[in-house]
Scaffold this motif. Structure first.
Motif, PDB file in Angstrom:
ATOM      1  N   ASP A  67       7.133   8.118 -24.999  1.00 12.75           N
ATOM      2  CA  ASP A  67       7.945   8.240 -23.795  1.00 12.75           C
ATOM      3  C   ASP A  67       7.085   8.709 -22.771  1.00 12.75           C
ATOM      4  OD1 ASP A  67       8.011  11.088 -24.473  1.00 12.75           O
ATOM      5  OD2 ASP A  67       9.914  11.094 -24.677  1.00 12.75           O
ATOM      6  N   ASP A  68       7.763   8.502 -21.596  1.00 10.96           N
ATOM      7  CA  ASP A  68       7.118   9.239 -20.600  1.00 10.96           C
ATOM      8  C   ASP A  68       6.525  10.579 -20.195  1.00 10.96           C
ATOM      9  OD1 ASP A  68       7.159   6.502 -19.154  1.00 10.96           O
ATOM     10  OD2 ASP A  68       9.290   6.876 -18.267  1.00 10.96           O
ATOM     11  N   LYS A 100       0.057   0.941 -21.440  1.00 12.24           N
ATOM     12  CA  LYS A 100       0.202  -0.505 -21.579  1.00 12.24           C
ATOM     13  C   LYS A 100      -0.902  -1.260 -21.666  1.00 12.24           C
ATOM     14  CE  LYS A 100       5.236  -0.993 -20.014  1.00 12.24           C
ATOM     15  NZ  LYS A 100       5.812  -1.782 -19.161  1.00 12.24           N
ATOM     16  N   ARG A 102       2.266   5.227 -17.544  1.00  9.85           N
ATOM     17  CA  ARG A 102       2.658   4.136 -18.527  1.00  9.85           C
ATOM     18  C   ARG A 102       1.917   2.685 -18.328  1.00  9.85           C
ATOM     19  NH1 ARG A 102       5.462   3.545 -22.582  1.00  9.85           N
ATOM     20  NH2 ARG A 102       6.625   5.423 -21.859  1.00  9.85           N
TER      21      ARG A 102
END
Length: 69
Positions: free
Chosen positions: A38-39, A53, A49
């Motif tokens: 999560d962030d 990715k 993020r």
């Protein structure tokens, strides 16, 4: 006095494909986990993020040899 000039040096063996599989699997697994963070967890490790990715999209064989798995 006798001098020996022959060298009995062994040639370096190339590592087998199978010996690198655990490392490749570890890279794949780490990238899948990175993708699911999560962030808040990403902020803790200093990764955005977008960076997470991009790293997760890389193939498992595309890893620096300096990585320890």
């Amino acid at each position: 006095m006798t001098f020996t000039t022959a060298s009995h040096r062994r040639s370096a063996r190339r590592p087998s494909v199978l010996s690198g599989l655990p490392r490749l699997f570890a890279v794949w697994r780490q990238r899948r986990v990175l993708e699911t963070l999560d962030d808040r967890a990403l902020e803790d490790i200093g990764v955005t993020r977008a960076e997470a990715k991009a790293e997760a999209r890389r193939t498992f064989w595309d890893a620096p040899t300096t990585w320890r798995c």
